[in-house]
Scaffold this motif. Sequence first.
Motif, PDB file in Angstrom:
ATOM      1  N   GLY A  16       0.822  -1.206   0.000  1.00 28.16           N
ATOM      2  CA  GLY A  16       0.000   0.000   0.000  1.00 28.16           C
ATOM      3  C   GLY A  16       0.857   1.257   0.000  1.00 28.16           C
ATOM      4  N   LEU A  17       1.915   1.241   0.787  1.00 28.55           N
ATOM      5  CA  LEU A  17       2.832   2.378   0.842  1.00 28.55           C
ATOM      6  C   LEU A  17       3.486   2.600  -0.523  1.00 28.55           C
ATOM      7  CD1 LEU A  17       4.169   4.521   2.640  1.00 28.55           C
ATOM      8  CD2 LEU A  17       5.910   2.814   3.201  1.00 28.55           C
ATOM      9  N   GLU A  18       3.847   1.525  -1.171  1.00 29.18           N
ATOM     10  CA  GLU A  18       4.460   1.621  -2.506  1.00 29.18           C
ATOM     11  C   GLU A  18       3.495   2.263  -3.511  1.00 29.18           C
ATOM     12  OE1 GLU A  18       6.490  -1.247  -5.904  1.00 29.18           O
ATOM     13  OE2 GLU A  18       6.057  -2.081  -3.932  1.00 29.18           O
ATOM     14  N   ILE A  19       2.229   1.910  -3.445  1.00 29.17           N
ATOM     15  CA  ILE A  19       1.233   2.511  -4.335  1.00 29.17           C
ATOM     16  C   ILE A  19       1.176   4.019  -4.116  1.00 29.17           C
ATOM     17  CG2 ILE A  19      -1.267   2.705  -4.751  1.00 29.17           C
ATOM     18  CD1 ILE A  19      -1.372  -0.378  -4.383  1.00 29.17           C
ATOM     19  N   LEU A  20       1.170   4.434  -2.855  1.00 33.09           N
ATOM     20  CA  LEU A  20       1.139   5.865  -2.555  1.00 33.09           C
ATOM     21  C   LEU A  20       2.408   6.563  -3.025  1.00 33.09           C
ATOM     22  CD1 LEU A  20      -0.515   5.914   0.980  1.00 33.09           C
ATOM     23  CD2 LEU A  20      -1.530   6.618  -1.196  1.00 33.09           C
ATOM     24  N   GLU A  21       3.550   5.924  -2.828  1.00 37.75           N
ATOM     25  CA  GLU A  21       4.814   6.525  -3.273  1.00 37.75           C
ATOM     26  C   GLU A  21       4.818   6.719  -4.790  1.00 37.75           C
ATOM     27  OE1 GLU A  21       7.500   3.657  -1.581  1.00 37.75           O
ATOM     28  OE2 GLU A  21       7.750   4.841   0.255  1.00 37.75           O
ATOM     29  N   LYS A  22       4.334   5.726  -5.521  1.00 37.16           N
ATOM     30  CA  LYS A  22       4.303   5.808  -6.983  1.00 37.16           C
ATOM     31  C   LYS A  22       3.266   6.799  -7.496  1.00 37.16           C
ATOM     32  CE  LYS A  22       6.120   1.225  -7.997  1.00 37.16           C
ATOM     33  NZ  LYS A  22       5.848  -0.114  -8.546  1.00 37.16           N
ATOM     34  N   SER A  23       2.273   7.127  -6.660  1.00 37.88           N
ATOM     35  CA  SER A  23       1.211   8.039  -7.098  1.00 37.88           C
ATOM     36  C   SER A  23       1.724   9.473  -7.256  1.00 37.88           C
ATOM     37  CB  SER A  23       0.049   8.033  -6.098  1.00 37.88           C
ATOM     38  OG  SER A  23       0.374   8.790  -4.934  1.00 37.88           O
ATOM     39  N   GLY A  24       2.816   9.794  -6.571  1.00 35.45           N
ATOM     40  CA  GLY A  24       3.357  11.142  -6.628  1.00 35.45           C
ATOM     41  C   GLY A  24       2.595  12.137  -5.762  1.00 35.45           C
ATOM     42  N   LYS A  25       1.595  11.666  -5.049  1.00 35.83           N
ATOM     43  CA  LYS A  25       0.801  12.550  -4.187  1.00 35.83           C
ATOM     44  C   LYS A  25       1.440  12.644  -2.805  1.00 35.83           C
ATOM     45  CE  LYS A  25      -3.315  11.534  -6.724  1.00 35.83           C
ATOM     46  NZ  LYS A  25      -4.674  11.880  -6.798  1.00 35.83           N
ATOM     47  N   ASP A  26       1.186  13.769  -2.142  1.00 36.17           N
ATOM     48  CA  ASP A  26       1.674  13.943  -0.773  1.00 36.17           C
ATOM     49  C   ASP A  26       0.859  13.059   0.158  1.00 36.17           C
ATOM     50  OD1 ASP A  26       3.579  15.824  -1.468  1.00 36.17           O
ATOM     51  OD2 ASP A  26       2.227  17.512  -1.123  1.00 36.17           O
ATOM     52  N   GLY A 103      -6.713  -1.293   2.665  1.00 37.67           N
ATOM     53  CA  GLY A 103      -6.015  -1.644   1.429  1.00 37.67           C
ATOM     54  C   GLY A 103      -5.761  -3.121   1.257  1.00 37.67           C
ATOM     55  N   ARG A 104      -6.810  -3.899   1.226  1.00 36.30           N
ATOM     56  CA  ARG A 104      -6.741  -5.344   0.957  1.00 36.30           C
ATOM     57  C   ARG A 104      -7.833  -5.684  -0.035  1.00 36.30           C
ATOM     58  NH1 ARG A 104      -4.020  -8.850   4.209  1.00 36.30           N
ATOM     59  NH2 ARG A 104      -2.730  -7.847   5.746  1.00 36.30           N
ATOM     60  N   PRO A 105      -7.503  -5.995  -1.240  1.00 39.94           N
ATOM     61  CA  PRO A 105      -6.158  -5.977  -1.825  1.00 39.94           C
ATOM     62  C   PRO A 105      -5.643  -4.552  -1.992  1.00 39.94           C
ATOM     63  CG  PRO A 105      -7.769  -6.443  -3.525  1.00 39.94           C
ATOM     64  CD  PRO A 105      -8.519  -6.400  -2.214  1.00 39.94           C
ATOM     65  N   SER A 106      -4.340  -4.437  -2.133  1.00 42.57           N
ATOM     66  CA  SER A 106      -3.678  -3.131  -2.173  1.00 42.57           C
ATOM     67  C   SER A 106      -4.220  -2.224  -3.268  1.00 42.57           C
ATOM     68  CB  SER A 106      -2.171  -3.323  -2.372  1.00 42.57           C
ATOM     69  OG  SER A 106      -1.641  -4.103  -1.340  1.00 42.57           O
ATOM     70  N   GLU A 107      -4.657  -2.794  -4.362  1.00 45.39           N
ATOM     71  CA  GLU A 107      -5.152  -2.002  -5.490  1.00 45.39           C
ATOM     72  C   GLU A 107      -6.373  -1.161  -5.126  1.00 45.39           C
ATOM     73  OE1 GLU A 107      -4.700  -5.498  -5.751  1.00 45.39           O
ATOM     74  OE2 GLU A 107      -2.645  -5.128  -6.410  1.00 45.39           O
ATOM     75  N   ARG A 108      -7.074  -1.524  -4.078  1.00 44.94           N
ATOM     76  CA  ARG A 108      -8.246  -0.742  -3.640  1.00 44.94           C
ATOM     77  C   ARG A 108      -7.859   0.680  -3.285  1.00 44.94           C
ATOM     78  NH1 ARG A 108     -11.498  -3.048   0.925  1.00 44.94           N
ATOM     79  NH2 ARG A 108     -13.075  -1.679   0.073  1.00 44.94           N
ATOM     80  N   ILE A 109      -6.606   0.886  -2.906  1.00 50.59           N
ATOM     81  CA  ILE A 109      -6.134   2.221  -2.536  1.00 50.59           C
ATOM     82  C   ILE A 109      -6.281   3.187  -3.705  1.00 50.59           C
ATOM     83  CG2 ILE A 109      -4.078   3.541  -1.867  1.00 50.59           C
ATOM     84  CD1 ILE A 109      -3.229   0.954  -0.287  1.00 50.59           C
ATOM     85  N   LEU A 110      -6.127   2.695  -4.907  1.00 53.35           N
ATOM     86  CA  LEU A 110      -6.235   3.539  -6.097  1.00 53.35           C
ATOM     87  C   LEU A 110      -7.620   4.170  -6.189  1.00 53.35           C
ATOM     88  CD1 LEU A 110      -4.405   1.196  -8.630  1.00 53.35           C
ATOM     89  CD2 LEU A 110      -3.507   3.309  -7.594  1.00 53.35           C
ATOM     90  N   ASP A 111      -8.634   3.547  -5.600  1.00 47.96           N
ATOM     91  CA  ASP A 111     -10.010   4.074  -5.672  1.00 47.96           C
ATOM     92  C   ASP A 111     -10.200   5.384  -4.910  1.00 47.96           C
ATOM     93  OD1 ASP A 111     -10.667   1.829  -7.141  1.00 47.96           O
ATOM     94  OD2 ASP A 111     -11.542   0.752  -5.438  1.00 47.96           O
ATOM     95  N   ILE A 112      -9.319   5.672  -3.947  1.00 45.57           N
ATOM     96  CA  ILE A 112      -9.532   6.884  -3.159  1.00 45.57           C
ATOM     97  C   ILE A 112      -8.411   7.913  -3.294  1.00 45.57           C
ATOM     98  CG2 ILE A 112     -11.008   5.704  -1.505  1.00 45.57           C
ATOM     99  CD1 ILE A 112      -8.725   6.051   0.548  1.00 45.57           C
ATOM    100  N   ILE A 113      -7.407   7.602  -4.084  1.00 43.36           N
ATOM    101  CA  ILE A 113      -6.353   8.604  -4.261  1.00 43.36           C
ATOM    102  C   ILE A 113      -6.520   9.240  -5.624  1.00 43.36           C
ATOM    103  CG2 ILE A 113      -4.767   7.556  -2.633  1.00 43.36           C
ATOM    104  CD1 ILE A 113      -3.145   6.552  -5.074  1.00 43.36           C
TER     105      ILE A 113
END
Length: 113
Positions: A16-26, A103-113
């Motif tokens: 999940g942290l990796e997804i956020l890091e790759k998003s480029g968002k703060d 964030g399970r599965p981690s890809e769900r994080i993409l739905d809110i960022i």
Amino acid sequence: MIQIFHNNRCRKSREGLEILEKSGKDFEVIKYLEAVPSENDLKNILKLLNIKPIELVRKNETIWKENFKGKDLSDDEIVSALIKNPKLIERPIVINGNKAIIGRPSERILDII
């Protein structure tokens, strides 16, 4: 700002942290095992997630099995158990404004960022 409630020892949390890091968002990393949420904070997280406290519990953890499994606990008692034993909190939790997700599965994080 986006927040992630993170446990570095957890593979899903690291993903999940990796997804956020790759998003480029703060975003802000909250190491919830060290900075345990208060009762009010945890209840707010539950409200944002729109789930009952029992749905936030990692039921396969030894602490849960040995101390709480099979007991008829109120929501407040479960919240108290989560605060006293933050290892029981499902992870990662990502909050963005008035939205939150586990964030399970981690890809769900993409739905809110």
